[in-house]
Enzyme design. Structure first.
Site, PDB file in Angstrom:
ATOM      1  N   CYS A   1       0.814  -1.230   0.000  1.00  0.00           N
ATOM      2  CA  CYS A   1       0.000   0.000   0.000  1.00  0.00           C
ATOM      3  C   CYS A   1       0.846   1.278   0.000  1.00  0.00           C
ATOM      4  O   CYS A   1       0.358   2.342  -0.354  1.00  0.00           O
ATOM      5  CB  CYS A   1      -0.947   0.005   1.193  1.00  0.00           C
ATOM      6  SG  CYS A   1      -2.102  -1.368   1.144  1.00  0.00           S
TER       7      CYS A   1
ATOM      8  N   HIS B   1      -3.419   7.255   2.261  1.00  0.00           N
ATOM      9  CA  HIS B   1      -3.814   5.933   1.763  1.00  0.00           C
ATOM     10  C   HIS B   1      -5.219   5.646   2.291  1.00  0.00           C
ATOM     11  O   HIS B   1      -5.515   5.893   3.461  1.00  0.00           O
ATOM     12  CB  HIS B   1      -2.812   4.887   2.267  1.00  0.00           C
ATOM     13  CG  HIS B   1      -3.249   3.481   1.994  1.00  0.00           C
ATOM     14  ND1 HIS B   1      -3.701   3.089   0.767  1.00  0.00           N
ATOM     15  CD2 HIS B   1      -3.327   2.394   2.805  1.00  0.00           C
ATOM     16  CE1 HIS B   1      -4.032   1.809   0.818  1.00  0.00           C
ATOM     17  NE2 HIS B   1      -3.813   1.365   2.051  1.00  0.00           N
TER      18      HIS B   1
ATOM     19  N   ASN C   1     -10.106  -0.088  -0.304  1.00  0.00           N
ATOM     20  CA  ASN C   1      -8.641  -0.043  -0.245  1.00  0.00           C
ATOM     21  C   ASN C   1      -8.081  -0.599  -1.559  1.00  0.00           C
ATOM     22  O   ASN C   1      -8.157  -1.801  -1.809  1.00  0.00           O
ATOM     23  CB  ASN C   1      -8.169  -0.872   0.953  1.00  0.00           C
ATOM     24  CG  ASN C   1      -6.661  -0.853   1.122  1.00  0.00           C
ATOM     25  OD1 ASN C   1      -5.932  -0.441   0.218  1.00  0.00           O
ATOM     26  ND2 ASN C   1      -6.191  -1.305   2.269  1.00  0.00           N
TER      27      ASN C   1
HETATM   28  O1  UT7 Z   1      -3.866  -1.168   3.490  1.00  0.00           O
HETATM   29  C1  UT7 Z   1      -3.050  -1.782   4.436  1.00  0.00           C
HETATM   30  C2  UT7 Z   1      -3.418  -1.382   5.750  1.00  0.00           C
HETATM   31  N1  UT7 Z   1      -4.603  -2.069   6.215  1.00  0.00           N
HETATM   32  C3  UT7 Z   1      -5.325  -1.478   7.107  1.00  0.00           C
HETATM   33  O2  UT7 Z   1      -5.040  -0.391   7.441  1.00  0.00           O
HETATM   34  C4  UT7 Z   1      -6.450  -2.234   7.772  1.00  0.00           C
HETATM   35  C5  UT7 Z   1      -6.374  -2.006   9.253  1.00  0.00           C
HETATM   36  N2  UT7 Z   1      -7.423  -2.594  10.041  1.00  0.00           N
HETATM   37  C6  UT7 Z   1      -8.731  -2.206   9.953  1.00  0.00           C
HETATM   38  O3  UT7 Z   1      -9.083  -1.378   9.155  1.00  0.00           O
HETATM   39  C7  UT7 Z   1      -9.707  -2.787  10.951  1.00  0.00           C
HETATM   40  O4  UT7 Z   1      -8.989  -3.463  11.965  1.00  0.00           O
HETATM   41  C8  UT7 Z   1     -10.736  -3.761  10.312  1.00  0.00           C
HETATM   42  C9  UT7 Z   1     -11.710  -2.964   9.440  1.00  0.00           C
HETATM   43  C10 UT7 Z   1     -10.023  -4.809   9.484  1.00  0.00           C
HETATM   44  C11 UT7 Z   1     -11.550  -4.442  11.404  1.00  0.00           C
HETATM   45  O5  UT7 Z   1     -12.198  -3.485  12.197  1.00  0.00           O
HETATM   46  P1  UT7 Z   1     -12.163  -3.603  13.791  1.00  0.00           P
HETATM   47  O6  UT7 Z   1     -12.978  -2.505  14.322  1.00  0.00           O
HETATM   48  O7  UT7 Z   1     -10.724  -3.650  14.164  1.00  0.00           O
HETATM   49  O8  UT7 Z   1     -12.943  -4.960  14.030  1.00  0.00           O
HETATM   50  P2  UT7 Z   1     -12.413  -6.287  14.734  1.00  0.00           P
HETATM   51  O9  UT7 Z   1     -11.396  -6.960  13.873  1.00  0.00           O
HETATM   52  O10 UT7 Z   1     -12.035  -5.961  16.146  1.00  0.00           O
HETATM   53  O11 UT7 Z   1     -13.718  -7.159  14.752  1.00  0.00           O
HETATM   54  C12 UT7 Z   1     -14.868  -6.778  15.519  1.00  0.00           C
HETATM   55  C13 UT7 Z   1     -15.947  -7.815  15.306  1.00  0.00           C
HETATM   56  C14 UT7 Z   1     -15.447  -9.247  15.498  1.00  0.00           C
HETATM   57  O12 UT7 Z   1     -16.491  -9.982  16.116  1.00  0.00           O
HETATM   58  P3  UT7 Z   1     -16.461 -10.293  17.685  1.00  0.00           P
HETATM   59  O13 UT7 Z   1     -15.185 -11.052  17.925  1.00  0.00           O
HETATM   60  O14 UT7 Z   1     -16.478  -8.960  18.354  1.00  0.00           O
HETATM   61  O15 UT7 Z   1     -17.704 -11.092  17.882  1.00  0.00           O
HETATM   62  C15 UT7 Z   1     -15.262  -9.740  14.096  1.00  0.00           C
HETATM   63  O16 UT7 Z   1     -15.400 -11.142  13.987  1.00  0.00           O
HETATM   64  O17 UT7 Z   1     -16.439  -7.749  13.980  1.00  0.00           O
HETATM   65  C16 UT7 Z   1     -16.391  -9.049  13.395  1.00  0.00           C
HETATM   66  N3  UT7 Z   1     -16.152  -8.888  11.953  1.00  0.00           N
HETATM   67  C17 UT7 Z   1     -17.161  -8.674  11.082  1.00  0.00           C
HETATM   68  N4  UT7 Z   1     -18.491  -8.566  11.238  1.00  0.00           N
HETATM   69  C18 UT7 Z   1     -19.214  -8.321  10.135  1.00  0.00           C
HETATM   70  C19 UT7 Z   1     -14.976  -8.906  11.298  1.00  0.00           C
HETATM   71  N5  UT7 Z   1     -15.185  -8.694   9.989  1.00  0.00           N
HETATM   72  C20 UT7 Z   1     -16.535  -8.564   9.825  1.00  0.00           C
HETATM   73  C21 UT7 Z   1     -17.356  -8.299   8.708  1.00  0.00           C
HETATM   74  N6  UT7 Z   1     -18.685  -8.190   8.909  1.00  0.00           N
HETATM   75  N7  UT7 Z   1     -16.863  -8.139   7.470  1.00  0.00           N
END
Ligand code: UT7
Length: 301
Positions: A97, A228, A258
């Site tokens: 990225c 980004h 992204n």
């Molecule tokens: O380009 C390179 C750089 N990449 C990035 O910058 C990405 C960086 N990370 C992020 O943007 C975020 O961490 C994510 C968008 C990937 C995830 O967001 P988050 O607020 O950190 O969510 P999380 O991973 O803590 O997940 C929260 C909950 C989980 O469920 P439980 O364990 O709380 O029951 C996940 O299983 O959301 C669940 N979850 C989803 N639910 C619905 C994870 N993905 C999904 C989904 N739809 N697509």
């Protein structure tokens, strides 16, 4: 592809995707399309906008992690499509990225050293080919796209400064585990989302001051932040730490998702074409990506 379409593939919802990422839709390439074709289209738009002759381009760099082929490089394939037969150097940069920042930094060194007068720099990625469409933690985040710029030697400051960083000890936080010399059988993006998120916010905060250091510019001189486009919450947290306001940010994550190396040039294109970024404005570009790699560029348009 709208968020609602993803609801039919994985256990997710439009509400979750938009609330957690700011993404409303992403573009997905046709099955018969290639990264070099997207890169070529972006190059043509940049060449037309800059009003330069094709054969005046002396260097072609494509930032991509999703090349058409293992080799030749995508830049050579773009050069072929452009029918550029003037011997211009052409190569790819793989910094995920942050690839576009790495690529313009390299082009800037070539220009400032007097080696090259004019460079075509493209960021292009077809992430849809390396997504596991059963993995909701990644497939909702990425899209396909390409963007390009022409960099010229000139009197105006242009690129004031670029800063590039990497720390390979984080390589397994965000990776495609299978490769050429290490074919593990998992050819899809795997990410430790939370950890990447935290790293990204901290890295972006630090690099802005490192970039401004030794220039005559201060944070208050930045007209536009062109970050980004991975997650609106990462961008909002960075903006808060910088003491900027969101109306100084070019935000395209809602429309593009992204797009990896393409996200910054695509956002620049949107900001310039809709008239927000004007000639003479100062932009700060910044990105974090797999590696980890991260970097920034301070530019006068
Ligand atoms: O380009 C390179 C750089 N990449 C990035 O910058 C990405 C960086 N990370 C992020 O943007 C975020 O961490 C994510 C968008 C990937 C995830 O967001 P988050 O607020 O950190 O969510 P999380 O991973 O803590 O997940 C929260 C909950 C989980 O469920 P439980 O364990 O709380 O029951 C996940 O299983 O959301 C669940 N979850 C989803 N639910 C619905 C994870 N993905 C999904 C989904 N739809 N697509």
């Amino acid at each position: 592809m709208l968020n609602s379409e993803l609801e039919t593939l994985v256990e997710t919802s439009d509400e979750w995707i938009y609330a957690r990422t700011g993404i409303k839709q992403r573009h997905i390439a046709r099955e018969d399309e290639t990264t070099s074709e997207m890169a070529y289209e972006a190059a043509i738009h940049a060449i037309e906008m800059a009003q330069v002759q094709f054969d005046s381009i002396e260097l072609v760099i494509v930032a991509t992690s999703t090349p058409d082929l293992i080799f030749p490089g995508t830049a050579c394939l773009v050069q072929k499509k452009l029918k550029l037969r003037n011997g211009a150097a052409a190569f790819d940069v793989q910094a995920v990225c942050s690839g576009f920042i790495y690529a313009i930094s390299i082009a800037d060194q070539y220009i400032k050293s007097g080696t090259t007068k004019r460079a075509l720099v493209i960021g292009a990625d077809m992430n849809s080919r390396i997504l596991d469409w059963r993995d909701r933690t990644t497939c909702v985040l990425f899209g396909d796209g390409a963007g390009a710029v022409i960099l010229d030697r000139g009197d105006a400051p242009g690129i004031y400064k670029t800063r590039l960083c990497a720390d390979g000890s984080y390589s397994d936080y965000l990776q495609v585990p299978s490769g050429v010399s290490k074919p593990t059988g998992d050819p899809f993006i795997r990410m430790r989302g939370n950890e990447v998120f935290k790293f990204a916010v901290n890295a972006m905060d630090e690099i802005v001051d490192e970039t401004l250091a030794d220039t005559e510019l201060a944070r208050s001189d930045i007209d536009w932040l062109v970050p980004h486009q991975a997650n609106r919450r990462i961008i909002a947290a960075t903006v808060k730490k910088l003491g900027l306001s969101m109306d100084k940010v070019i935000l395209t994550v809602a429309e593009h998702g992204n797009t990896s190396a393409a996200s910054i040039p695509l956002a620049m294109d949107v900001g310039i074409r809709d008239g927000r970024i004007k000639q003479g404005d100062i932009m700060l570009l910044e990105a974090v990506g797999g590696g980890f790699t991260w970097g920034s560029a301070l530019i006068r348009y």
